[in-house]
Design an enzyme around this catalytic site. Structure first.
Site, PDB file in Angstrom:
ATOM      1  N   GLU A  50      34.052  51.406  44.200  1.00 29.59           N
ATOM      2  CA  GLU A  50      34.038  50.059  43.740  1.00 29.59           C
ATOM      3  C   GLU A  50      32.421  49.670  43.734  1.00 29.59           C
ATOM      4  OE1 GLU A  50      34.323  47.520  42.481  1.00 29.59           O
ATOM      5  OE2 GLU A  50      36.281  47.583  41.456  1.00 29.59           O
ATOM      6  N   HIS A  83      42.982  41.606  42.199  1.00 32.51           N
ATOM      7  CA  HIS A  83      43.327  40.951  40.911  1.00 32.51           C
ATOM      8  C   HIS A  83      44.993  41.434  40.930  1.00 32.51           C
ATOM      9  CE1 HIS A  83      38.890  41.811  40.000  1.00 32.51           C
ATOM     10  NE2 HIS A  83      39.100  40.869  40.777  1.00 32.51           N
ATOM     11  N   GLU A 138      38.686  51.371  45.141  1.00 31.62           N
ATOM     12  CA  GLU A 138      40.133  50.737  44.450  1.00 31.62           C
ATOM     13  C   GLU A 138      40.785  51.746  44.207  1.00 31.62           C
ATOM     14  OE1 GLU A 138      38.926  47.467  41.775  1.00 31.62           O
ATOM     15  OE2 GLU A 138      40.637  48.566  40.255  1.00 31.62           O
ATOM     16  N   ARG A 181      35.277  37.642  32.489  1.00 32.24           N
ATOM     17  CA  ARG A 181      35.733  37.854  33.534  1.00 32.24           C
ATOM     18  C   ARG A 181      35.123  37.005  34.909  1.00 32.24           C
ATOM     19  NH1 ARG A 181      37.877  43.407  33.995  1.00 32.24           N
ATOM     20  NH2 ARG A 181      37.659  44.409  32.120  1.00 32.24           N
ATOM     21  N   GLU A 187      41.276  46.532  46.342  1.00 31.47           N
ATOM     22  CA  GLU A 187      40.004  47.154  47.003  1.00 31.47           C
ATOM     23  C   GLU A 187      40.139  47.010  48.281  1.00 31.47           C
ATOM     24  OE1 GLU A 187      37.605  45.202  43.057  1.00 31.47           O
ATOM     25  OE2 GLU A 187      37.672  43.955  45.025  1.00 31.47           O
ATOM     26  N   GLU A 204      45.239  45.047  41.732  1.00 27.85           N
ATOM     27  CA  GLU A 204      44.288  46.141  41.957  1.00 27.85           C
ATOM     28  C   GLU A 204      43.887  45.937  43.355  1.00 27.85           C
ATOM     29  OE1 GLU A 204      43.120  46.078  37.184  1.00 27.85           O
ATOM     30  OE2 GLU A 204      42.056  45.182  38.784  1.00 27.85           O
ATOM     31  N   ASP A 240      65.635  41.050  68.061  1.00 30.91           N
ATOM     32  CA  ASP A 240      65.264  39.701  68.628  1.00 30.91           C
ATOM     33  C   ASP A 240      64.033  39.229  67.807  1.00 30.91           C
ATOM     34  OD1 ASP A 240      64.150  37.607  69.963  1.00 30.91           O
ATOM     35  OD2 ASP A 240      63.810  38.613  71.795  1.00 30.91           O
ATOM     36  N   GLU A 278      45.866  38.259  34.059  1.00 29.65           N
ATOM     37  CA  GLU A 278      45.299  38.653  35.242  1.00 29.65           C
ATOM     38  C   GLU A 278      44.673  37.528  36.282  1.00 29.65           C
ATOM     39  OE1 GLU A 278      41.632  40.771  34.855  1.00 29.65           O
ATOM     40  OE2 GLU A 278      41.451  41.708  36.819  1.00 29.65           O
ATOM     41  N   ARG A 311      42.547  36.560  39.234  1.00 30.74           N
ATOM     42  CA  ARG A 311      41.341  37.109  39.630  1.00 30.74           C
ATOM     43  C   ARG A 311      41.192  36.805  41.364  1.00 30.74           C
ATOM     44  NH1 ARG A 311      38.709  40.273  36.759  1.00 30.74           N
ATOM     45  NH2 ARG A 311      36.792  40.014  37.638  1.00 30.74           N
TER      46      ARG A 311
END
Length: 445
Positions: free
Chosen positions: A185, A241, A192, A314, A134, A132, A54, A334, A336
């Site tokens: 981290e 990320h 992480e 970054r 966390e 990645e 269902d 990447e 982020r």
């Protein structure tokens, strides 16, 4: 690369290992893992005819008057759950959801991702993803009492959870999910664990399994694990990320040794990045789906809010890790901004959809951001043409609601439900009176 299992392998393993139950897994539109257990004697029939259920009680699925859904198990995803008893054990398979006529159900997030992957395949591409994730460990689910005061890459005694991470990694590997590394981290009690890259649908399955295993291991050790993006005021939030690349028949489609700009990026890669940057505000409600997500997406705390790309920097929304000679297949980008509360099927679908749109539209790539964007003034940002991601779920959901690309990528069913659900969540939040407001205003206004 994970081994490919077929129906015969599953049936043989179930018999030889004495598996009594196989859980059929799928997610609702919001990314909550759902499961029902099928007995060993019913598995062969389930491969042929699926298992009906269902769908009217599943968020984002069907209305009461059209509730019949069928789950077909994907034998390539079969694994035995290592945290269940070895005798009369329990396996699991992810499923694809269909309607009674056998057509793919458009409210199934796994089907939505597969549809975008099919479009990529028609263009000659396969998407590979390496997220990645966390998360935080707390003493329980009632408060944010941390287990340690450790920071980035700290060891015992500052890192009190190395054994929890070790047990989690070993369990992931027993489930056929390769892990690259794990560590403490930046924030207290924040950790992480990074998964080795895989094809997009396989990785979305892995992310759902990862989140369950992190919570299972924590529960078995008397603590609580959470993927809430920003659980502690004044500390870094948890991100996801997402490293991503496209491969074609010749190899990594993002690599070009003859790139005239010296980035070693192909035109495909540059258009793909431009697509991510252009459509990031429109898919932000998917990659950052909670009211709480936007407590992380603020300047500082290493969360990128400025729509730009860079190689070393970054602070940019999209980072291109530096090329290492002989590592052409590792050329990737990447994103982020996403956080681990996102539904990975929908998150990977909108990223891929935006990147493919950039390729189709041959979008030009803006100049690389070489300054630390966090330290730029508003005037400098304006001069550089750098805009920002939505500042709240309310802003993000309206950009999502008005996005023709998001409707095209996710389909009208998911787009409509998601818009209505997230608008309701935002409006519910707006009605709340917080402790901060009481502390700030009550005694002086």
């Amino acid at each position: 690369m994970a081994p490919t299992f077929d129906k015969d392998y599953v049936l043989k393993t179930v018999e030889e290992r004495g598996v009594r139950f196989v859980r059929f897994w799928f997610t609702d539109v919001l990314g909550v893992l759902k499961s029902f257990a099928v007995t060993d004697t019913e598995i062969e029939g389930a491969f042929e005819e699926g298992m009906g259920f269902d769908g009217s009680s599943i968020d984002g699925f069907t209305r009461l008057e059209e509730s019949d859904m069928i789950a077909y198990p994907d034998p390539s995803t079969f694994q035995i759950l290592p945290w269940r008893p070895s005798e009369e054990g329990v396996g699991r398979m992810f499923t694809s959801i269909t309607k009674p006529d056998g057509s793919p159900f458009e409210g199934d997030p796994r089907n939505a991702l597969k549809a975008v992957c099919d479009k990529a395949a028609a263009m000659g591409f396969t998407m590979y993803v390496g997220p990645e994730l966390e998360f935080f460990y707390f003493a329980d689910d009632q408060d944010t009492e941390v287990l340690d005061q450790g920071g980035y890459f700290d060891l015992t005694p500052l890192d009190a959870a190395s054994d929890l991470r070790r047990e989690t990694v070993l369990t992931l590997e027993k489930m056929g999910i390769p892990v690259e590394y794990s560590h403490h981290e930046v924030a207290p009690s924040q950790h992480e664990i990074d998964l080795r890259y895989a094809e997009a649908t396989e990785m979305a399955d892995n992310v759902m399994t990862y989140k369950l295993i992190v919570k299972e291991v924590a529960l078995q050790n008397g603590v609580y694990a959470t993927f809430m993006p920003k659980p502690i005021f004044g500390q870094n939030g948890s991100g996801m990320h997402v490293h991503q690349s496209l491969f074609n028949k010749d190899g990594n489609a993002f690599f070009d040794a003859n790139d005239p700009e010296g980035f070693n990026l192909s035109q495909v890669a540059k258009h793909y990045i431009a697509g991510l940057l252009k459509y990031a505000p429109e898919f932000c409600a998917v990659t950052n789906p909670l009211v709480n997500s936007y407590k992380r997406l603020v300047p500082g705390y290493e969360a990128p809010v400025y729509i730009a790309w860079a190689r070393r920097n970054r602070s940019a929304l999209v980072r291109v890790p530096m090329y290492k000679p002989g590592k052409e297949n590792a050329t990737r980008l990447e994103l982020r901004s996403p956080d681990p509360s996102a539904n990975p099927y929908l998150a990977f679908a909108v990223m891929l959809g935006a990147g493919l749109k950039g390729i189709e539209e041959k979008l030009p790539l803006a100049p690389e951001a070489t300054n630390n964007i966090f330290h730029m003034s508003d005037a400098e940002l304006d001069a550089a043409g750098i805009k920002t991601l939505p500042g709240s779920l309310g802003e993000a959901i309206e950009k999502f609601a008005n996005s023709e690309l998001m409707k095209e990528v996710l389909g009208e069913h998911i787009h409509t439900f998601y818009t209505e659900n997230k608008r309701a969540e935002w409006n519910e939040y707006r009605l709340q009176v917080s402790e901060w407001e009481l502390d700030k205003y009550l005694s002086v206004i």
